[in-house]
Motif scaffolding. Structure first.
Motif, short mmCIF file in Angstrom:
data_model
loop_
_atom_site.label_atom_id
_atom_site.label_comp_id
_atom_site.label_asym_id
_atom_site.label_seq_id
_atom_site.Cartn_x
_atom_site.Cartn_y
_atom_site.Cartn_z
N LYS A 51 0.85 -1.19 0.00
CA LYS A 51 0.00 0.00 0.00
C LYS A 51 0.89 1.24 0.00
O LYS A 51 1.27 1.76 1.04
N SER A 52 1.24 1.67 -1.18
CA SER A 52 2.07 2.86 -1.31
C SER A 52 1.65 3.59 -2.58
O SER A 52 1.63 3.01 -3.66
N GLU A 53 1.28 4.86 -2.43
CA GLU A 53 0.85 5.65 -3.58
C GLU A 53 1.43 7.04 -3.51
O GLU A 53 1.89 7.50 -2.45
N ILE A 54 1.42 7.71 -4.65
CA ILE A 54 1.99 9.05 -4.73
C ILE A 54 1.14 9.89 -5.67
O ILE A 54 0.64 9.40 -6.69
N LEU A 55 0.96 11.15 -5.30
CA LEU A 55 0.23 12.11 -6.13
C LEU A 55 1.25 13.04 -6.78
O LEU A 55 1.99 13.73 -6.08
N VAL A 56 1.27 13.04 -8.11
CA VAL A 56 2.22 13.87 -8.86
C VAL A 56 1.48 15.10 -9.39
O VAL A 56 0.60 14.98 -10.25
N LEU A 57 1.82 16.26 -8.86
CA LEU A 57 1.17 17.50 -9.26
C LEU A 57 1.72 17.99 -10.60
O LEU A 57 2.89 17.76 -10.92
N PRO A 58 0.89 18.66 -11.40
CA PRO A 58 1.38 19.18 -12.69
C PRO A 58 2.41 20.28 -12.48
O PRO A 58 2.31 21.09 -11.56
N LYS A 59 3.41 20.30 -13.34
CA LYS A 59 4.44 21.33 -13.29
C LYS A 59 3.96 22.54 -14.07
O LYS A 59 3.59 22.44 -15.24
N ALA A 60 3.96 23.68 -13.44
CA ALA A 60 3.45 24.90 -14.07
C ALA A 60 4.36 25.36 -15.19
O ALA A 60 5.59 25.35 -15.07
N LEU A 61 3.75 25.76 -16.31
CA LEU A 61 4.51 26.36 -17.40
C LEU A 61 4.89 27.79 -17.05
O LEU A 61 4.22 28.45 -16.25
N ASP A 62 5.94 28.26 -17.66
CA ASP A 62 6.34 29.66 -17.52
C ASP A 62 5.56 30.47 -18.55
O ASP A 62 5.91 30.48 -19.73
#
Length: 379
Positions: free
Chosen positions: A140-151
């Motif tokens: 039971k291991s999960e990760i949330l990857v947030l979007p990288k903001a564009l410049d």
């Protein structure tokens, strides 16, 4: 007789060690596999840690763990096998009696989303390699990857100059009550912004130029349809993924300017079919929550975009609107014109290729004209 006796002894030893390994290999044995952080941003590196404990006298001469996870989690240095959506990572161990081993993997999160270690299967053998002893392990291991903001300062170009891309450097919102000066009329401004005295003096139409401010509110509308005629699943994935990164950049911009913001999406984050509507707040926690929504968005559209805009047309109350889409059409332009007649400032951000003929002169549009050249050829 001596040869037969020796052969019987050898067979007995082989059978005995097979029996012991078959019965006790996974006895007093523990395996753990987990990521060292629950949340990161695209392209960040995290650690996946494997811990194995052999708490008995029987050694384990060979052990393989087969980790199944998303292909968007890239294991550095691993000879992994990647299929359509899955990555298989093998890991090999040798454990002595009463030994504990910890191994760390460097993992790069290639794409935004919600990922987990789906399963792990352990495979072992006896001293002679004559057995195949496998056992699944619950992980039971999960990760949330947030979007990288564009410049936005460097990545977006004005469609007014499609023949030669010119970088646009402007703030996200304007304040109609804070006048900075006058500028030439570009056919995009409403008529009530025309500065008549300056127009007479310059012998051409001039309009008020407004400064930026944080005393406003913003609604961000994200279109999950990548093409005008598209049902359910997204066709041009890269264009939608960049649209999501654009939204992340807009949210960061509002945080710097302390602007209340909310998000509307004709898409979903879970199993339901409803669209996404966030609350309107400002502050770091709210922006983080909005990025988490973006991270969990599925690559599907739940509403036809013209229908969705019609539903929003009479419910939006923000002073400014930013519409992020992969394409342009007359339905989008009509929505923008309706909002402008109400006194709402609207900007359109386009992540797909557009032609100069597609850009309406009375709408403010920003685009990335060359970003998806390869993808557009495929479409």
């Amino acid at each position: 007789m001596e040869f037969v006796a020796l052969l019987l002894v050898i067979i007995t030893v082989i059978k005995l060690q097979q029996y012991l390994y078959r019965k006790y290999t996974y006895s007093q044995f523990e395996y753990r596999c987990f990521l060292n952080t629950p949340e990161v941003v695209e392209q960040d590196e995290v650690e996946l840690i494997e811990e194995i404990s052999n708490r008995k006298w029987l050694p384990i001469p060979w052990l393989k763990s087969e980790i199944t996870t998303s292909k968007w989690l890239d294991f550095a240095g691993a000879q992994s096998v990647v299929t359509d959506k899955t990555r298989f990572v093998p890991s090999f161990f040798m454990l002595k009696s009463y030994q504990k081993i910890q191994r760390s993997w460097k993992v790069t999160c290639l794409k935004r989303g919600e990922f987990q270690i789906q399963k792990v299967v352990l495979v072992s053998t006896d001293l002679l390699g004559s057995l195949n002893l496998s056992q699944p392990v619950e992980v039971k291991s999960e990760i949330l990857v947030l979007p990288k903001a564009l410049d936005l300062e460097n990545d977006f170009f004005s469609p007014k100059y499609l023949s030669g891309d010119v970088i646009v450097r402007r703030r996200l919102l304007q304040d109609p009550f804070w006048i900075a000066g006058v500028q030439e009329y570009t056919q995009r401004e409403p008529m009530n912004r025309i500065h008549w005295a300056a127009s007479v003096k310059e012998q051409r139409l001039m309009v008020y130029e407004n400064e930026s401010t944080s005393q406003q509110s913003l609604s961000v509308i994200l279109n999950m349809q990548s093409k005008e005629f598209e049902t359910n699943e997204v066709g041009r994935v890269d264009e939608i993924e960049t649209a999501i990164r654009v939204c992340a950049a807009i949210f960061e911009n509002t945080l710097q300017q302390q602007i209340p913001v909310r998000l509307f999406v004709n898409g979903k984050t879970g199993q339901g079919s409803d669209s996404v509507v966030s609350g309107e707040y400002w502050g770091e926690q709210h922006i983080l929550d909005l990025k988490r929504i973006l991270a969990r968005l599925q690559l599907v559209s739940t509403y036809d975009f013209p229908t969705y805009l019609n539903e929003l047309d009479n419910v939006l109350t923000a002073s400014d609107i930013v519409l992020v889409t992969a394409y342009l059409n007359q339905d989008i332009y009509q929505f923008v014109r309706n909002q402008k007649r109400k006194g709402t400032f609207v900007k359109i951000f386009v992540t797909g290729l557009i032609n100069s003929a597609d850009v309406a002169e009375d709408c403010e549009v920003f685009c990335l004209p060359n970003y998806f050249e390869d993808n557009s050829k495929e479409g």
